[in-house]
Design a protein around this motif. Structure first.
Motif, PDB file in Angstrom:
ATOM      1  N   ASN A   1       0.883  -1.195  -0.033  1.00 13.50           N
ATOM      2  CA  ASN A   1       0.030  -0.052  -0.044  1.00 13.50           C
ATOM      3  C   ASN A   1       0.923   1.237   0.166  1.00 13.50           C
ATOM      4  O   ASN A   1       1.362   1.629   1.050  1.00 13.50           O
ATOM      5  CB  ASN A   1      -0.898   0.069   1.271  1.00 13.50           C
ATOM      6  CG  ASN A   1      -1.956  -1.209   1.093  1.00 13.50           C
ATOM      7  OD1 ASN A   1      -2.608  -1.216   0.198  1.00 13.50           O
ATOM      8  ND2 ASN A   1      -2.016  -2.012   2.226  1.00 13.50           N
ATOM      9  N   CYS A   2       1.045   1.849  -1.275  1.00 17.98           N
ATOM     10  CA  CYS A   2       2.100   2.895  -1.021  1.00 17.98           C
ATOM     11  C   CYS A   2       1.629   4.465  -2.058  1.00 17.98           C
ATOM     12  O   CYS A   2       2.120   5.178  -2.134  1.00 17.98           O
ATOM     13  CB  CYS A   2       3.182   2.565  -1.940  1.00 17.98           C
ATOM     14  SG  CYS A   2       2.989   2.124  -3.712  1.00 17.98           S
ATOM     15  N   ALA A   3       0.193   4.144  -2.255  1.00 20.64           N
ATOM     16  CA  ALA A   3      -0.407   5.548  -2.600  1.00 20.64           C
ATOM     17  C   ALA A   3      -0.556   6.684  -1.777  1.00 20.64           C
ATOM     18  O   ALA A   3      -0.614   6.392  -0.485  1.00 20.64           O
ATOM     19  CB  ALA A   3      -1.808   5.306  -3.094  1.00 20.64           C
ATOM     20  N   GLY A   4      -0.087   7.742  -2.188  1.00 20.03           N
ATOM     21  CA  GLY A   4      -0.167   9.000  -1.134  1.00 20.03           C
ATOM     22  C   GLY A   4      -0.256  10.237  -1.823  1.00 20.03           C
ATOM     23  O   GLY A   4      -0.177  10.451  -3.203  1.00 20.03           O
ATOM     24  N   TYR A   5      -0.874  11.231  -1.072  1.00 21.49           N
ATOM     25  CA  TYR A   5      -1.158  12.472  -1.724  1.00 21.49           C
ATOM     26  C   TYR A   5      -0.709  13.590  -0.463  1.00 21.49           C
ATOM     27  O   TYR A   5      -1.009  13.371   0.529  1.00 21.49           O
ATOM     28  CB  TYR A   5      -2.752  12.554  -1.897  1.00 21.49           C
ATOM     29  CG  TYR A   5      -3.089  13.847  -2.252  1.00 21.49           C
ATOM     30  CD1 TYR A   5      -2.864  14.438  -3.890  1.00 21.49           C
ATOM     31  CD2 TYR A   5      -3.885  14.854  -1.483  1.00 21.49           C
ATOM     32  CE1 TYR A   5      -3.303  15.455  -3.964  1.00 21.49           C
ATOM     33  CE2 TYR A   5      -4.084  15.979  -1.896  1.00 21.49           C
ATOM     34  CZ  TYR A   5      -4.109  16.448  -3.270  1.00 21.49           C
ATOM     35  OH  TYR A   5      -4.412  17.634  -3.579  1.00 21.49           O
ATOM     36  N   LEU A   6       0.137  14.850  -0.942  1.00 16.02           N
ATOM     37  CA  LEU A   6       0.314  15.656  -0.053  1.00 16.02           C
ATOM     38  C   LEU A   6       0.129  16.982  -0.642  1.00 16.02           C
ATOM     39  O   LEU A   6       0.296  17.158  -1.968  1.00 16.02           O
ATOM     40  CB  LEU A   6       1.986  15.609   0.046  1.00 16.02           C
ATOM     41  CG  LEU A   6       2.616  16.813   0.659  1.00 16.02           C
ATOM     42  CD1 LEU A   6       1.995  17.040   2.052  1.00 16.02           C
ATOM     43  CD2 LEU A   6       4.029  16.543   0.900  1.00 16.02           C
ATOM     44  N   ARG A   7      -0.625  17.552   0.012  1.00 14.95           N
ATOM     45  CA  ARG A   7      -0.787  19.269  -0.459  1.00 14.95           C
ATOM     46  C   ARG A   7      -0.595  20.007   0.708  1.00 14.95           C
ATOM     47  O   ARG A   7      -0.942  19.703   1.803  1.00 14.95           O
ATOM     48  CB  ARG A   7      -2.436  19.269  -0.805  1.00 14.95           C
ATOM     49  CG  ARG A   7      -2.483  20.854  -1.313  1.00 14.95           C
ATOM     50  CD  ARG A   7      -3.261  20.649  -2.566  1.00 14.95           C
ATOM     51  NE  ARG A   7      -3.313  22.350  -2.714  1.00 14.95           N
ATOM     52  CZ  ARG A   7      -4.645  22.741  -2.883  1.00 14.95           C
ATOM     53  NH1 ARG A   7      -5.623  22.181  -3.149  1.00 14.95           N
ATOM     54  NH2 ARG A   7      -4.640  23.960  -3.165  1.00 14.95           N
ATOM     55  N   ALA A   8       0.582  20.615   0.581  1.00 12.81           N
ATOM     56  CA  ALA A   8       0.873  21.690   1.718  1.00 12.81           C
ATOM     57  C   ALA A   8      -0.222  22.939   1.806  1.00 12.81           C
ATOM     58  O   ALA A   8      -0.295  23.457   1.136  1.00 12.81           O
ATOM     59  CB  ALA A   8       2.521  22.194   1.628  1.00 12.81           C
ATOM     60  N   ALA A   9      -0.317  22.994   3.309  1.00 16.91           N
ATOM     61  CA  ALA A   9      -1.204  24.079   3.765  1.00 16.91           C
ATOM     62  C   ALA A   9      -1.084  24.127   5.139  1.00 16.91           C
ATOM     63  O   ALA A   9      -0.812  23.077   5.894  1.00 16.91           O
ATOM     64  CB  ALA A   9      -2.575  23.927   3.177  1.00 16.91           C
ATOM     65  N   SER A  10      -1.145  25.247   5.770  1.00 17.22           N
ATOM     66  CA  SER A  10      -1.087  25.421   7.353  1.00 17.22           C
ATOM     67  C   SER A  10      -2.474  24.797   7.934  1.00 17.22           C
ATOM     68  O   SER A  10      -3.518  24.595   7.003  1.00 17.22           O
ATOM     69  CB  SER A  10      -1.065  26.781   7.617  1.00 17.22           C
ATOM     70  OG  SER A  10      -2.413  27.593   7.451  1.00 17.22           O
TER      71      SER A  10
ATOM     72  N   GLU B   1       6.636  18.713  10.240  1.00 16.56           N
ATOM     73  CA  GLU B   1       7.099  19.686   9.469  1.00 16.56           C
ATOM     74  C   GLU B   1       6.260  20.729   9.149  1.00 16.56           C
ATOM     75  O   GLU B   1       4.818  20.343   9.249  1.00 16.56           O
ATOM     76  CB  GLU B   1       7.606  19.030   7.893  1.00 16.56           C
ATOM     77  CG  GLU B   1       8.835  17.944   8.090  1.00 16.56           C
ATOM     78  CD  GLU B   1       9.237  17.741   6.726  1.00 16.56           C
ATOM     79  OE1 GLU B   1       9.956  18.423   6.263  1.00 16.56           O
ATOM     80  OE2 GLU B   1       8.626  16.753   6.315  1.00 16.56           O
ATOM     81  N   PRO B   2       6.488  22.070   8.806  1.00 17.99           N
ATOM     82  CA  PRO B   2       5.667  23.014   8.599  1.00 17.99           C
ATOM     83  C   PRO B   2       4.556  22.696   7.446  1.00 17.99           C
ATOM     84  O   PRO B   2       5.002  21.947   6.433  1.00 17.99           O
ATOM     85  CB  PRO B   2       6.493  24.318   8.088  1.00 17.99           C
ATOM     86  CG  PRO B   2       7.687  23.717   8.860  1.00 17.99           C
ATOM     87  CD  PRO B   2       7.900  22.292   8.831  1.00 17.99           C
ATOM     88  N   ASN B   3       3.459  23.087   7.620  1.00 18.13           N
ATOM     89  CA  ASN B   3       2.188  23.008   6.628  1.00 18.13           C
ATOM     90  C   ASN B   3       1.949  21.571   5.900  1.00 18.13           C
ATOM     91  O   ASN B   3       1.364  21.493   5.024  1.00 18.13           O
ATOM     92  CB  ASN B   3       2.726  23.915   5.521  1.00 18.13           C
ATOM     93  CG  ASN B   3       3.046  25.515   5.965  1.00 18.13           C
ATOM     94  OD1 ASN B   3       2.108  25.874   6.497  1.00 18.13           O
ATOM     95  ND2 ASN B   3       3.872  26.112   5.274  1.00 18.13           N
ATOM     96  N   THR B   4       2.248  20.738   6.906  1.00 20.46           N
ATOM     97  CA  THR B   4       1.759  19.169   6.715  1.00 20.46           C
ATOM     98  C   THR B   4       1.005  18.413   7.721  1.00 20.46           C
ATOM     99  O   THR B   4       1.004  17.370   7.581  1.00 20.46           O
ATOM    100  CB  THR B   4       3.179  18.409   6.407  1.00 20.46           C
ATOM    101  OG1 THR B   4       4.053  18.419   7.619  1.00 20.46           O
ATOM    102  CG2 THR B   4       4.127  18.974   5.167  1.00 20.46           C
TER     103      THR B   4
END
Length: 134
Positions: free
Chosen positions: A56-65, A116-119
């Motif tokens: 299982n390795c699907a991933g989604y990152l969208r940085a925002a505060s 980490e910031p915004n994550t």
């Protein structure tokens, strides 16, 4: 020799993989949809005669505060990063039992234990993956 079925939401990426290696088994799958993950596992069982491992390795990152993150963004991150792993495990365990055993590998992130910031949303889902795995 291991037989692998690659799954992705992006059909074009899977087509490129097959162009590079005609032996590649592929399956278009949105891991945020339980029925599609179940269909993926069923397809692997049918094609290979059983399931012996699941990554299982699907991933989604969208940085925002924390204050800037929208409900839609949070839903998308949770749907892919958390529900995708959960559905993958739920679909794989019965298939692994039918084939006599195997392994599930859940790909998380250093952000499961390091901030980490915004994550914040991303890190929360990766922490959940760590706990599902434990």
């Amino acid at each position: 020799m291991a037989q692998v079925m690659a799954a992705d939401i992006d059909a074009a990426s899977l087509q490129r993989l097959q162009a590079e290696d005609a032996r590649a088994a592929t399956f278009v799958c949105d891991v945020s949809r339980r029925s599609q993950v179940e269909a993926l596992v069923a397809a692997a069982e049918q094609q290979f005669g059983g399931l012996h491992a699941m990554l299982n390795c699907a991933g989604y990152l969208r940085a925002a505060s924390l204050l800037e993150a929208s409900e839609e963004m949070l839903d998308r991150i949770v749907d892919i990063n958390l529900k995708g792993v959960f559905y993958g495990c739920q679909a794989a365990v019965p298939a692994l039992r039918r084939s006599g055993g195997g392994a599930i590998v859940n790909w998380s992130s250093v952000n499961s234990v390091v901030a980490e910031p915004n994550t914040s949303a991303y890190s929360a889902t990766k922490g959940a993956v760590l706990m599902i795995t434990k």
